[in-house]
Write a protein that holds these residues in place. Structure first.
Motif: not given
Length: 161
Positions: A33-55
């Motif tokens: 993240f790179t941001v100035e005080v008083g502003s915001s920065d947004t990043q996406s994180l992709y999460v994957k279920n690598t198991g074999d059932s619901i989690s």
């Protein structure tokens, strides 16, 4: 004695089976993240279920930085192979200027997780917070002082002539 050994082996097998049913993958492997005080920065994180059932999944950051982030979809459930986008919005406090290194976490647990067995990932986070406002304020004060000095110099010169 043999009965205790058999029971221990069965418990270990149940734990191994429960932990193999849960799995977690995340991309990217590092957040910057790179941001100035008083502003915001947004990043996406992709999460994957690598198991074999619901989690079940939980996404969070180190306690010291919790107030800096708004995490959308921080607690959710995924089917096997399913992927979910989680957005992390950084809004640092005024006192947060500088470089910061910490971790984001993605934890996975089975919905039937009676034993609390699961898996998780630590994701390195680098945050660079600049305080352009403070630099701007200093430059503004220098401009005011320079203007004042110039006006005083001109008045003295006009009086002496």
């Amino acid at each position: 004695m043999l009965k205790k050994i058999v029971i221990s082996i069965l418990v270990l097998l149940m734990i191994a089976q429960a932990s193999s049913a849960t799995g977690v993958g995340a991309s990217p492997g590092r957040l910057n993240f790179t941001v100035e005080v008083g502003s915001s920065d947004t990043q996406s994180l992709y999460v994957k279920n690598t198991g074999d059932s619901i989690s079940n999944y939980l996404v969070y950051v180190d306690d010291e930085y919790t107030e800096w982030f708004l995490i959308s979809n921080d607690n959710f459930t995924l089917d096997a192979g399913e992927v979910k986008e989680v957005t992390l919005e950084l809004k640092p406090p005024v006192s947060g200027a500088g470089e910061h290194e910490f971790k984001a976490y993605v934890l996975s647990t089975s919905p039937e997780g009676d034993l609390g067995v699961g898996s998780g990932i630590k994701i390195p986070v680098n945050v660079h917070v600049s305080n352009v406002f403070a630099k701007g304020a200093v430059l503004f004060l220098m401009l005011i002082a320079g203007t004042f000095a110039y006006v005083m110099y001109r008045r003295r010169r006009d009086v002496q002539e």
